[in-house]
Design an enzyme around this catalytic site. Structure first.
Site, PDB file in Angstrom:
ATOM      1  N   CYS A 174       0.320  -0.085  10.372  1.00  0.00           N
ATOM      2  CA  CYS A 174      -0.099  -1.080   9.384  1.00  0.00           C
ATOM      3  C   CYS A 174       1.056  -1.856   8.757  1.00  0.00           C
ATOM      4  O   CYS A 174       2.008  -1.266   8.236  1.00  0.00           O
ATOM      5  CB  CYS A 174      -0.924  -0.396   8.290  1.00  0.00           C
ATOM      6  SG  CYS A 174      -1.665  -1.600   7.168  1.00  0.00           S
ATOM      7  N   ARG A 220     -17.958  -3.605  17.860  1.00  0.00           N
ATOM      8  CA  ARG A 220     -17.205  -4.839  17.573  1.00  0.00           C
ATOM      9  C   ARG A 220     -15.857  -4.883  18.291  1.00  0.00           C
ATOM     10  O   ARG A 220     -15.031  -3.983  18.155  1.00  0.00           O
ATOM     11  CB  ARG A 220     -16.978  -4.987  16.062  1.00  0.00           C
ATOM     12  CG  ARG A 220     -16.309  -6.324  15.721  1.00  0.00           C
ATOM     13  CD  ARG A 220     -16.205  -6.602  14.226  1.00  0.00           C
ATOM     14  NE  ARG A 220     -17.475  -6.428  13.577  1.00  0.00           N
ATOM     15  CZ  ARG A 220     -17.670  -5.597  12.562  1.00  0.00           C
ATOM     16  NH1 ARG A 220     -16.683  -4.892  12.073  1.00  0.00           N
ATOM     17  NH2 ARG A 220     -18.868  -5.476  12.036  1.00  0.00           N
ATOM     18  N   CYS A 265     -19.451   1.074   8.692  1.00  0.00           N
ATOM     19  CA  CYS A 265     -18.695   0.383   9.732  1.00  0.00           C
ATOM     20  C   CYS A 265     -17.496   1.279   9.965  1.00  0.00           C
ATOM     21  O   CYS A 265     -16.632   1.401   9.092  1.00  0.00           O
ATOM     22  CB  CYS A 265     -18.280  -0.997   9.233  1.00  0.00           C
ATOM     23  SG  CYS A 265     -17.161  -1.838  10.376  1.00  0.00           S
ATOM     24  N   CYS A 278       0.830  -1.214   0.000  1.00  0.00           N
ATOM     25  CA  CYS A 278       0.000   0.000   0.000  1.00  0.00           C
ATOM     26  C   CYS A 278       0.862   1.259   0.000  1.00  0.00           C
ATOM     27  O   CYS A 278       1.890   1.325   0.677  1.00  0.00           O
ATOM     28  CB  CYS A 278      -0.925  -0.013   1.224  1.00  0.00           C
ATOM     29  SG  CYS A 278      -2.059   1.391   1.253  1.00  0.00           S
ATOM     30  N   CYS A 326     -16.563  -9.546   5.097  1.00  0.00           N
ATOM     31  CA  CYS A 326     -15.895  -8.259   4.863  1.00  0.00           C
ATOM     32  C   CYS A 326     -14.617  -8.468   4.064  1.00  0.00           C
ATOM     33  O   CYS A 326     -13.759  -9.259   4.454  1.00  0.00           O
ATOM     34  CB  CYS A 326     -15.587  -7.619   6.220  1.00  0.00           C
ATOM     35  SG  CYS A 326     -14.757  -6.039   6.061  1.00  0.00           S
ATOM     36  N   CYS A 386     -19.570  -6.452   3.083  1.00  0.00           N
ATOM     37  CA  CYS A 386     -18.825  -5.282   3.567  1.00  0.00           C
ATOM     38  C   CYS A 386     -17.512  -5.236   2.805  1.00  0.00           C
ATOM     39  O   CYS A 386     -16.921  -6.285   2.545  1.00  0.00           O
ATOM     40  CB  CYS A 386     -18.555  -5.437   5.069  1.00  0.00           C
ATOM     41  SG  CYS A 386     -17.540  -4.112   5.752  1.00  0.00           S
ATOM     42  N   CYS A 430       0.400   4.625   7.110  1.00  0.00           N
ATOM     43  CA  CYS A 430      -0.248   4.457   8.412  1.00  0.00           C
ATOM     44  C   CYS A 430       0.691   3.700   9.363  1.00  0.00           C
ATOM     45  O   CYS A 430       1.112   2.571   9.060  1.00  0.00           O
ATOM     46  CB  CYS A 430      -1.569   3.707   8.232  1.00  0.00           C
ATOM     47  SG  CYS A 430      -2.580   4.410   6.906  1.00  0.00           S
TER      48      CYS A 430
HETATM   49  N1  SAM Z   1      -6.751   0.426   3.239  1.00  0.00           N
HETATM   50  C1  SAM Z   1      -8.018   0.516   3.828  1.00  0.00           C
HETATM   51  C2  SAM Z   1      -8.091   1.564   4.919  1.00  0.00           C
HETATM   52  O1  SAM Z   1      -7.054   2.014   5.383  1.00  0.00           O
HETATM   53  O2  SAM Z   1      -9.222   1.926   5.285  1.00  0.00           O
HETATM   54  C3  SAM Z   1      -8.544  -0.804   4.358  1.00  0.00           C
HETATM   55  C4  SAM Z   1      -7.633  -1.739   5.129  1.00  0.00           C
HETATM   56  S1  SAM Z   1      -7.012  -1.150   6.698  1.00  0.00           S
HETATM   57  C5  SAM Z   1      -5.842  -2.391   7.060  1.00  0.00           C
HETATM   58  C6  SAM Z   1      -8.394  -1.385   7.792  1.00  0.00           C
HETATM   59  C7  SAM Z   1      -8.227  -1.031   9.247  1.00  0.00           C
HETATM   60  O3  SAM Z   1      -7.507  -2.043   9.921  1.00  0.00           O
HETATM   61  C8  SAM Z   1      -7.487   0.225   9.612  1.00  0.00           C
HETATM   62  O4  SAM Z   1      -8.255   1.377   9.453  1.00  0.00           O
HETATM   63  C9  SAM Z   1      -7.163  -0.012  11.069  1.00  0.00           C
HETATM   64  O5  SAM Z   1      -8.206   0.464  11.891  1.00  0.00           O
HETATM   65  C10 SAM Z   1      -7.089  -1.539  11.173  1.00  0.00           C
HETATM   66  N2  SAM Z   1      -5.714  -1.995  11.445  1.00  0.00           N
HETATM   67  C11 SAM Z   1      -4.717  -2.105  10.548  1.00  0.00           C
HETATM   68  N3  SAM Z   1      -3.586  -2.552  11.130  1.00  0.00           N
HETATM   69  C12 SAM Z   1      -3.869  -2.713  12.450  1.00  0.00           C
HETATM   70  C13 SAM Z   1      -3.094  -3.138  13.570  1.00  0.00           C
HETATM   71  N4  SAM Z   1      -1.815  -3.461  13.468  1.00  0.00           N
HETATM   72  N5  SAM Z   1      -3.707  -3.198  14.774  1.00  0.00           N
HETATM   73  C14 SAM Z   1      -5.020  -2.854  14.891  1.00  0.00           C
HETATM   74  N6  SAM Z   1      -5.781  -2.434  13.856  1.00  0.00           N
HETATM   75  C15 SAM Z   1      -5.220  -2.358  12.644  1.00  0.00           C
HETATM   76  C1  DTB Z   2     -11.310  -3.084  11.329  1.00  0.00           C
HETATM   77  O1  DTB Z   2     -11.673  -2.101  12.007  1.00  0.00           O
HETATM   78  N1  DTB Z   2     -10.465  -4.019  11.747  1.00  0.00           N
HETATM   79  C2  DTB Z   2     -10.220  -4.993  10.710  1.00  0.00           C
HETATM   80  C3  DTB Z   2     -11.207  -4.555   9.591  1.00  0.00           C
HETATM   81  N2  DTB Z   2     -11.744  -3.339  10.108  1.00  0.00           N
HETATM   82  C4  DTB Z   2     -10.758  -4.437   8.217  1.00  0.00           C
HETATM   83  C5  DTB Z   2      -8.803  -5.096  10.337  1.00  0.00           C
HETATM   84  C6  DTB Z   2      -7.894  -5.411  11.497  1.00  0.00           C
HETATM   85  C7  DTB Z   2      -6.506  -5.575  10.979  1.00  0.00           C
HETATM   86  C8  DTB Z   2      -5.546  -6.081  12.010  1.00  0.00           C
HETATM   87  C9  DTB Z   2      -4.183  -6.190  11.524  1.00  0.00           C
HETATM   88  C10 DTB Z   2      -3.958  -7.146  10.395  1.00  0.00           C
HETATM   89  O2  DTB Z   2      -4.522  -8.270  10.384  1.00  0.00           O
HETATM   90  O3  DTB Z   2      -3.176  -6.813   9.506  1.00  0.00           O
HETATM   91 FE1  SF4 Z   3      -2.868   1.191   3.402  1.00  0.00          FE
HETATM   92 FE2  SF4 Z   3      -2.769  -0.037   5.762  1.00  0.00          FE
HETATM   93 FE3  SF4 Z   3      -3.150   2.591   5.661  1.00  0.00          FE
HETATM   94 FE4  SF4 Z   3      -5.120   0.917   4.837  1.00  0.00          FE
HETATM   95  S1  SF4 Z   3      -4.307   1.113   6.908  1.00  0.00           S
HETATM   96  S2  SF4 Z   3      -4.385   2.792   3.810  1.00  0.00           S
HETATM   97  S3  SF4 Z   3      -3.857  -0.747   3.970  1.00  0.00           S
HETATM   98  S4  SF4 Z   3      -1.292   1.492   4.978  1.00  0.00           S
END
Ligand code: SAM
Ligand code: DTB
Ligand code: SF4
Length: 341
Positions: free
Chosen positions: A88, A288, A216, A81, A125, A156, A85
């Site tokens: 992530c 959730r 959501c 990506c 989802c 979703c 963030c």
């Molecule tokens: N790229 C899209 C976005 O940023 O909305 C969708 C995927 S993103 C991975 C979805 C959500 O996963 C993020 O907004 C965040 O709240 C959650 N998330 C990602 N990495 C995480 C982590 N290490 N621990 C907890 N929540 C995480």
């Molecule tokens: C949300 O709030 N939590 C989910 C879903 N929406 C997409 C994602 C959690 C991701 C946790 C870290 C991972 O598995 O990479």
């Molecule tokens: Fe990309 Fe992860 Fe940020 Fe979603 S949360 S925009 S997958 S870097």
């Protein structure tokens, strides 16, 4: 009596007059109280038992107190990506060891959705590691939505930022929910992400809402924010009109190789407090218990359900990290007398 999770009819079958999430939230939003962050901070600072008592009252006024909704998550496009963030593992700017993959085939997604339904999930989802979808990718995701919807599951997707017109296409394909989190307090957002702003995310939420898609939307705690910061995030969520139908509360899973790999873990009771405050300020929404559940004891999860959490991600994997397997969840829900909604 302990009712096994898998044999429980879905709530709308057991109680035909039970409202849908969208009806519940929109009816409630007509008498919606606007919350200041200061008022929510007062809630978060209550003695623990007083806070949980208030949360239970709010929960029981709106929901079957022992019901838990289950959503299964599938990463349909993993890694690489463009965004930065800090939490992530899928950002191309961090070295978290997540390989970049291409968008999954529609048949593979449909097969995963079928398996999730057989195990008892009611919502499927699909997540993509994009800043936002390109038009060609959106067409393929639309096929996925159609295939999942045809199985009788709620659909979703979480695809990042949406451009003008994209939400309407998703809605026309049968999309029920768009997941897009505010993630943290507006004043803290720039400490975590610099490649887009929280205002960009609010814009996408507006597009999805205007297209008639349920939201959501929640956040992550344990990223170094203060308690006042958590109050501020909850105020922003609760004051959306109407509030999101589903509110995921993620506990940071510290991913090696990301800037937040060494973040100080949040006191587990503070996590429970955040769930309780979310329940009080968004009484008609599904709250959730989301990322970080695998690392939680059964006792901590039970406290989260007592605080008003009534939804989980169900299945061994989130996007790149683990989640409790369904056997562990079935056992826990049986021990707690929880049933599926
Ligand atoms: N790229 C899209 C976005 O940023 O909305 C969708 C995927 S993103 C991975 C979805 C959500 O996963 C993020 O907004 C965040 O709240 C959650 N998330 C990602 N990495 C995480 C982590 N290490 N621990 C907890 N929540 C995480
Ligand atoms: C949300 O709030 N939590 C989910 C879903 N929406 C997409 C994602 C959690 C991701 C946790 C870290 C991972 O598995 O990479
Ligand atoms: Fe990309 Fe992860 Fe940020 Fe979603 S949360 S925009 S997958 S870097």
């Amino acid at each position: 009596m302990i009712r096994p999770l898998h044999s429980e009819p879905i709530l709308s079958e057991a109680f035909p007059d039970m409202k849908t999430a969208a009806q519940r939230v929109s009816e409630d939003s007509r008498k919606q109280k606007k919350w200041t962050a200061a008022e929510i901070l007062v809630l978060l600072e209550l003695p623990f038992n007083d806070l949980l008592f208030q949360a239970q009252q709010a929960h029981r006024a709106h929901f079957d107190a022992n019901g838990v909704q289950r959503s299964t998550l599938l990463s349909v496009k993993t890694g690489g990506c463009s965004e930065d963030c800090g939490y992530c593992s899928q950002s191309a700017r961090h070295d978290a060891g997540v390989e970049k993959e291409s968008l999954l085939a529609v048949e593979d997604v449909a097969a995963a959705a079928r398996a999730a339904k057989e195990k008892g999930a009611t919502r499927f989802c699909m997540g993509a590691a994009w800043r936002g979808p390109k038009e060609k990718d959106l067409e393929q995701v639309i096929e996925m939505i159609r295939a999942v919807k045809a199985l009788g599951l709620e659909t979703c997707v979480t695809l990042g930022l949406l451009k003008e017109g994209q939400a309407e296409k998703l809605k026309a394909a049968g999309l029920d929910y768009y997941n897009h989190n505010l993630d943290t307090a507006p004043e803290f957002y720039g400490n975590i992400v610099t490649t887009h702003s929280q205002a960009d995310r609010v814009d996408t939420l507006r597009r999805a809402r205007e297209a008639g898609i349920s939201l959501c939307c929640g956040g992550i705690v344990g990223m170094g924010e203060t308690r006042a910061g958590r109050a501020s995030l909850l105020a922003e969520l609760a004051n959306m009109t109407p509030p999101p139908e589903s509110v995921p509360v993620n506990n940071l899973v510290p991913m090696p190789g990301t800037p937040l790999a060494d973040a100080e873990p949040l006191d587990p009771f503070e996590f429970v407090r955040t769930i309780a405050a979310a329940r009080i300020v968004m009484p008609a929404s599904l709250v959730r218990l989301s990322a970080g559940r695998q690392e939680m004891s059964d006792e901590l999860q039970a406290l989260c359900f007592l605080a008003g959490a009534n939804s989980v991600f169900y299945g061994e994997k989130l996007l790149t990290t683990g989640n409790p397997d369904t056997r562990r969840d079935e056992r826990l829900f049986e021990r707690l007398g929880l049933h599926a909604i």
